[in-house]
Enzyme design. Sequence first.
Site, mmCIF file in Angstrom:
data_model
loop_
_atom_site.group_PDB
_atom_site.id
_atom_site.type_symbol
_atom_site.label_atom_id
_atom_site.label_comp_id
_atom_site.label_asym_id
_atom_site.label_seq_id
_atom_site.Cartn_x
_atom_site.Cartn_y
_atom_site.Cartn_z
ATOM 1 N N ASP A 143 0.806 -1.209 0.000
ATOM 2 C CA ASP A 143 0.000 0.000 0.000
ATOM 3 C C ASP A 143 0.844 1.266 0.000
ATOM 4 O OD1 ASP A 143 -2.680 1.198 0.187
ATOM 5 O OD2 ASP A 143 -2.010 1.896 2.146
ATOM 6 N N HIS A 181 4.462 4.913 -2.871
ATOM 7 C CA HIS A 181 4.727 6.248 -2.330
ATOM 8 C C HIS A 181 6.179 6.411 -1.873
ATOM 9 C CE1 HIS A 181 0.602 7.059 -2.768
ATOM 10 N NE2 HIS A 181 0.161 6.600 -1.614
ATOM 11 N N LYS A 204 0.487 2.828 10.283
ATOM 12 C CA LYS A 204 -0.833 3.308 10.687
ATOM 13 C C LYS A 204 -0.875 3.463 12.206
ATOM 14 C CE LYS A 204 -3.003 2.787 6.620
ATOM 15 N NZ LYS A 204 -3.619 3.925 5.898
#
Length: 482
Positions: free
Chosen positions: A233, A238, A329
């Site tokens: 992810d 990124h 997270k």
Amino acid sequence: MVVRTIPVDDFDLVIFGATGDLARRKILPGLYRRFLAGQMPPSARIIGAARSDNSDEEFRKETRAAIEEFAPKADKSELNAFLSQLHYVPIDAKGPGGWDSLKTLMRDSVVRAFYFSVAPSLFGDLAQRLSEYGIADKNSRIVVEKPFGRDLASARALNATLAEHFAEGQIYRIDHYLGKETVQNLMAVRFANILFEPLWNAQYVDHVQITVSETVGVGGRGGYYDQSGAMRDMVQNHLMQLLCLTAMEPPYHFDPDAVRDEKLKVIRALEPVSPSEIVRGQYQADGEEPGYLEDAENPDSRTESFVALKVRISNWRWQNTPFYLRTGKKMRSRTSEIVVSFKEPPHSIFDESSQRRPNQLVIKLQPDEGMVMTVMIKEPGPGGMRLMQVPLDMSFADTFGPDGADMPDAYERLVMDVIRGNQTLFMRGDEVEAAWAWADPIIEAWDSAKTLPEPYDAGSSGPEEALGLMHRDNRRWREIRA
């Protein structure tokens, strides 16, 4: 300081998935802000396309609500003018429904762009029908959202599917991190100033840290996230893009393919990562707040919500200079930054009692975009030559005033680049495949080992083991401040 706005050519932009969350939160409010800035011509049209059987007026009503929520400074008269440029077509991505209606809405002699704000499983169907119904021509552009596959094989298959109907120069693989003002300023700082580039190498740089931390968990998208994890992810796309822009060689020109050629060289020069140089983590329940296992609704999940790893680049510029990457997270704060930590001077003329710290260049991507350079100075006062570290701080909000504080959102800039036909800030197909070729062995090793991620407390900086990743090298992560 006034931020200059350069209008784009007239266009028809079709947003597939126009009733979805991304369109509602980012794309449509972003286009409204570009309209307010005078960048969109008054004749430009935005056409929403989705499964819902909406009318133009219903779509405009939904868009009004989204803009009032996510662009709260909306002016009523300006908003009405913007909404008049919106149209809607119910569409069946896998069947014939709606395509003839869409074709009749499209105008000749304007830029045609198609934003695929849908699941990747629909990319091929949309591309096929745009070609089959003669809606897209050789000058049209398509924008595709991540994920660009979930491994090398699926990325290659996706690229091949798109290539059946569109040339590489028509495909815009969007990564919103590349649209951030500070990310682009990283290239300006490196390549427009003689000050940094001569020092931007293994001789003078001790190490580089790249951190992207989030305070939110995966609640609401746990089902998707549990099939991807932080590596797929965030790291493979990124963080990889931030690594490339930090480490790449100067391109011969600020040209889309020249820039992407240099980024590709960095990815191909990445060494395989040893299991001892990777830390996986998973946030735990904290009081009333659920942990990852509850958010993912999978009590046996081995999926990571945190990754830290040490990366090496095998080329002359960066030989033996480590790059430390971390993302997670439910961490202490929402922070995205790149820290270039320089080596200490080879010889100190000051007493050992003097406090000496290496110079650092901190490129802050969010929440407060800007750059900070730390330097050593003499501590004020008559107490002798005592050294202290001070920041030379350039906050965009402070430097550029109200205009700088209201810089365009990444999606605003990137969509305007699509209309201009500028692919510099978009990923090329071979870039995506090279990144997966590097990431796949890491993920496969985790799957084979079947080990559990290290637990960490919500609101922390991640697992203790991630601190050890740097402590073993006598280095420290830059603190994630609340």
